[in-house]
Enzyme design. Structure first.
Site, mmCIF file in Angstrom:
data_model
loop_
_atom_site.group_PDB
_atom_site.id
_atom_site.type_symbol
_atom_site.label_atom_id
_atom_site.label_comp_id
_atom_site.label_asym_id
_atom_site.label_seq_id
_atom_site.Cartn_x
_atom_site.Cartn_y
_atom_site.Cartn_z
ATOM 1 C CB SER B 45 41.755 56.330 -54.949
ATOM 2 O OG SER B 45 42.417 55.182 -54.455
ATOM 3 C CB ILE B 47 38.215 58.934 -53.522
ATOM 4 C CG1 ILE B 47 38.559 57.736 -54.418
ATOM 5 C CG2 ILE B 47 36.766 58.925 -53.055
ATOM 6 C CD1 ILE B 47 37.685 57.542 -55.589
ATOM 7 C CG HIS B 49 37.702 59.022 -49.036
ATOM 8 N ND1 HIS B 49 37.283 57.829 -49.561
ATOM 9 C CD2 HIS B 49 39.027 59.113 -49.298
ATOM 10 C CE1 HIS B 49 38.326 57.211 -50.103
ATOM 11 N NE2 HIS B 49 39.401 57.975 -49.964
ATOM 12 C CB ILE B 336 49.038 63.412 -44.457
ATOM 13 C CG1 ILE B 336 49.443 64.376 -43.334
ATOM 14 C CG2 ILE B 336 47.773 63.885 -45.163
ATOM 15 C CD1 ILE B 336 48.445 64.538 -42.214
#
Lengths: 419, 484
Positions: B45, B47, B49, B336
């Protein structure tokens, strides 16, 4: 940074741009510049080495490069300046200012009294279809494959499935076959082909290549290089029908699933686009909503024949020349609307009170046999054209005579009446 | 000097390699992919986070928060795109509210700044295109965006200018301790011997762990499918829009990418094949249906591509990072998955430093700084573009018209320390071919430039290595074979 002032600037030296430039030059525009991003003028015709071009305009069968060369030679003879290897980065519609770049001249600003948009179109890619599967090598748009074969001299594959029956796909079915590849199938989502009938006959039927109508590719296989595709029949809502799958063992999938006018520059310029054609909305002289900005050829709407492109572009070139000389008035306009069976008529507007012939061009929304195209203004029928067949693969053209155009007093509607 | 072998050139392996490159050692990174970032690092994605999602006290929580804090400065240093638009996790029911309240508490425990619960009215003011049936949301102002593969390339380049070697297209088949006390690694290209082994092999990391340790780990290959949409005049959301998390992950998000596209996804399917990154009709439908909960107008219109990536989910749920149990001179990063991209810089620092200390590696006197990258032509203003072309005329040759990428940038991508060798490699480093025509116009020219730079023929150019050749023969040979 260099800044140049010109009377007419043409973006693109394909058939549209060349014709527009020739027309402007004929009208006495000497300060005229054509910008072309490729190294050579001619546009996509350069890679269309098959014949069939120019039947209407030259009354003979030319190959794409031959057709283009006639205009290139004429432009050269007339002393038209074509600056190649130059990409337009942006168009400022309000100020008629174009920014372009080339390795030879760097970044240049060009201010033009008239601008003609003639950037052509591009092919719809796989991503736009949402076809699931792997993202391996061996999937090309038909035009990219055509470039590899005809201009670079390489074969993209040996066993080929073609998705979509657009003209480039059909042409490439024959081309790949003649070059030793096996074309297994041409698969079309719709119940009819979007290509010219002559291409179905000459490129598929003549080589026993099956055309699967109402079918589509539902899976793409192969981790590194394509190893196969799954084709399925679709229902009336174009959804795959479970159980109808056919597996094809192939190393190449060519896509010929539609062309999209390349209007990123036009959008940036503030040109109003039609959602139906994906091209500019124009009046009968191909002027967009921005005064002095014109559009013609496949950037305006996707044509079937280059002859039509040239005709349309001559008109745009003449009008751009008139605008540059201050001779093109922009008064009231009359709207042209799509009726039954008609999609994306161009032009969208006709100038009120002019007495010039106007060609109304559109794509039928389906296949209609023995139907009649009828043009009305209010309750009055102003033109009609009968045809054996109207099909989305072929552009329909209806002419309005000058005296009819002069008498228009309200919106015009174009429709197809089924027999 | 110690020989260190790092298995896996994803974002984790490259982050570890970059930290270790500050020490005196001979470091090699190998990967089965034809390029770096060929696994989960290229398809996620993107992102960064904020860190509210991971369970407090886990490695995921600690390394996510630490990594996210490092991102702005690291991206600046390495020339990687980064932005911090924030995120909303939206809920529709009272049950969701309880979940979100719990996330706010987790955010506090994880030391994530600024998270709070927001109500419907404020959500619709922040993001007017949100489903109006929304009830409440967690607002996380520090949620960020980056380009995961560009981060990986930049980490690798910086490691490479400091002496790390990258060997690609080489797959590990076996690992054993030799009588010489060194690690003997059998690969698809032969045998490699090293003093210190570091396993950062993503979806393959448990396999390699299990070659060294009887206490086995298990990676569940969890595929996520995505839709990537074209750039639009105005994106429907400025922030990353999450839905309430479930046990399968963070759910389907609708988010801008750092490059201004819109991303929908991922799905979450456990699959039997760790390399099966195909998309499926069902998976894509799931993504679209779920996206509509956040954004009722979601449609496949404007799709540039669909793709999928495989997350390496370790069965017990947390990251496994550190020395391999009961083994000397072996280290690993296993499991991971998300928030792995966010955590990668912190994983690199943690594991790299641990290895250096335990193995007694000496610090180098001098570290070569990261190569300063020029702004992409696409992002330059007219004056900057004029200056770029004046300095290097190849900036005047536009190759990718959709993404406005020049010949100068494509040649640079191939000449980088760990340069592109494939069409996809050029694409990910420059964006040539990432636009709406999907390489239809530019791929023939990109292939030619690859040939010129690498000294190969057109018939050797691949999309992504291996057998992914673009072309099969010259037209003349095609005729000969058919006996014409």
């Amino acid at each position: 940074m260099n800044k140049r002032l010109v009377d007419v600037l043409v973006i693109g030296a394909g058939p549209a741009g060349l014709a527009a430039a020739i027309a402007a030059k004929e009208d006495g525009i000497d300060n005229l510049l054509v910008l072309e991003r490729e190294h050579n003028p001619g546009g996509i015709l350069r890679q269309c080495i098959h014949n069939g071009f120019g039947l209407h305009r030259f009354k003979e069968e030319l190959t794409g490069p031959e057709y283009a060369q006639r205009d290139i030679d004429k432009a050269k003879e007339m002393g038209i300046e074509i600056q190649t290897d130059t990409t337009v980065l942006s168009v400022d519609g309000e100020n008629h200012l174009v920014t372009c770049v080339s390795s030879k001249h760097g970044v240049e600003l060009i201010e033009a009294k008239s601008i003609i948009l003639a950037m052509g179109c591009r092919e719809r890619p796989r991503g736009a279809l949402g076809t699931p599967g792997t993202r391996c090598a061996g999937i090309y748009s038909a035009g990219t494959a055509q470039k590899f074969v005809n201009l670079e001299g390489y074969m993209p594959g040996k066993r080929v499935v073609i998705l979509g029956s657009g003209d480039i796909g059909l042409i490439m079915a024959r081309r790949m076959t003649l070059q030793g590849a096996k074309v297994l199938a041409c698969v079309e989502l719709m119940p009819f082909s979007s290509g010219l009938n002559r291409n179905i006959v000459q490129c598929l039927n003549d080589y026993d290549i099956p055309l699967y109508l109402s079918h589509t590719v539902v899976d793409i296989k192969g981790r590194e290089r394509l190893t196969g595709v799954t084709v399925a029949k679709v229902d009336a809502n174009r959804q795959p029908i479970p159980g109808s799958e056919i597996e094809f063992d192939c190393d190449t999938l060519l896509l010929s699933v539609g062309l999209i006018p390349e209007n990123e520059l036009s959008e940036g310029a503030g040109v109003k686009l039609s959602p139906l054609t994906s091209g500019a909305e124009v009046d009968d002289v191909l002027q967009t909503n921005i005064p002095g900005v014109f559009a013609c050829g496949n950037v305006l709407h996707v044509h079937d024949l280059v002859d039509h492109v040239s005709n349309e572009s001559f008109k745009a070139g003449h009008a751009a020349a008139a605008y540059a000389k201050g001779l093109l008035e922009r008064g009231e306009t009359i709207a042209v609307r799509d009726g039954d069976g008609v999609r994306g008529t161009v032009p969208q507007f006709i100038r009120k009170g002019v007495s010039e012939e106007v060609d109304l061009m559109f794509r039928p929304s389906g296949v209609f046999r023995g139907a009649t195209c009828i043009v009305t203004c209010g309750d009055k029928e102003i033109a009609r054209k009968k045809a054996m067949i109207f099909t989305p693969g072929e552009m329909a053209v209806v002419k309005l005579k000058p005296e009819i155009v002069a008498a228009l007093d309200g919106p015009v509607t174009v429709k197809i009446e089924r027999s | 000097m110690a020989d260190i072998l790092i298995i896996g050139a994803g974002v984790t392996g490259c982050a570890v390699a970059r930290v270790l490159s500050r020490y005196e050692a001979n470091i090699t990174v190998i990967d089965r992919g034809a390029d770096i970032a060929e696994g989960a690092s290229k398809a996620n994605s993107g992102i960064v986070h904020a860190g509210f999602d991971a369970k407090p006290g886990t490695l995921k929580a600690k390394l996510n928060v630490d990594g996210a804090k490092m991102y702005p400065a690291l991206c600046e240093e390495l020339g990687v795109p980064y932005s911090q638009p924030g995120a909303l996790v939206i809920g529709f029911t009272e049950e969701d509210r309880a979940t979100l309240e719990n996330l706010v508490r987790q955010a506090e425990l994880n030391d994530v700044p600024g998270c709070r619960l927001v109500e419907r009215e404020e959500i619709l003011k922040m993001e007017p295109n949100t489903n109006p049936e929304v009830l409440c949301a967690l607002y996380a102002p520090t949620s960020g965006l980056t380009s995961p593969y560009e981060m990986t390339f930049a980490l690798a380049d910086h490691a490479a200018v400091n002496g790390v070697k990258f060997e690609l297209g080489e797959e590990v088949q076996g690992v054993a301790k030799g009588s010489d006390g060194k690690w003997h690694v059998t690969t698809s290209k032969g045998e490699r011997v090293c003093d210190i082994l570091v396993n950062c092999a993503g979806v393959g990391s448990a396999n390699i762990h299990n070659m060294m340790n009887s206490e086995t780990l298990q990676i569940i290959d969890r595929r996520g499918q995505y839709y990537l949409m074209d750039r639009m005049a105005k994106l429907p959301f400025t922030m990353t829009m999450f839905q309430c998390p479930t046990k399968m992950g963070k759910g389907v998000l609708v988010s801008p990418t750092v490059h201004g596209n819109l991303l929908l996804g991922p799905s979450a399917e456990d699959i039997p094949d760790e390399l099966d990154t195909s998309t499926t009709a069902d998976g894509l439908k799931f993504v679209l249906d779920k996206s509509r909960l956040t954004w009722p107008q979601a449609s496949p219109r404007g799709t540039i591509t669909n793709f999928s990536g495989i997350r390496a989910h370790e069965a017990k749920g947390d990251f496994v990072i550190g020395a391999v149990k009961d083994q000397e001179n072996a280290y690993e990063t296993v499991g991971i998955e998300s928030p792995g991209l966010s955590a990668a810089p912190a994983i690199g620092e943690m594991l790299g430093t641990q290895i250096a200390e335990e193995m007694g590696l000496a610090k180098k006197a001098e570290i070569v700084p990261a190569i300063k990258r020029r702004k992409p032509f696409h992002e330059m203003n007219t004056e900057e573009r004029a200056a770029a072309v004046a300095e290097n005329p190849l900036y005047g040759n536009l190759v990718c018209r959709c993404e406005v990428v020049t010949e100068a940038e494509i040649r640079d991508a191939i000449r980088r320390p760990v340069g592109a060798t494939t069409i996809d490699g050029v694409k990910r480093r420059t964006r040539a071919g990432m636009g709406r025509c999907q390489g239809g116009f530019c791929s023939p020219r990109v292939a030619e430039i690859l040939c010129e730079e690498l000294g190969i023929s057109m018939l050797e150019v691949t999309k992504c290595g291996g057998e992914s050749k673009l072309l099969v023969s010259s037209i003349h040979d095609a005729m000969k074979k058919e006996g014409c």
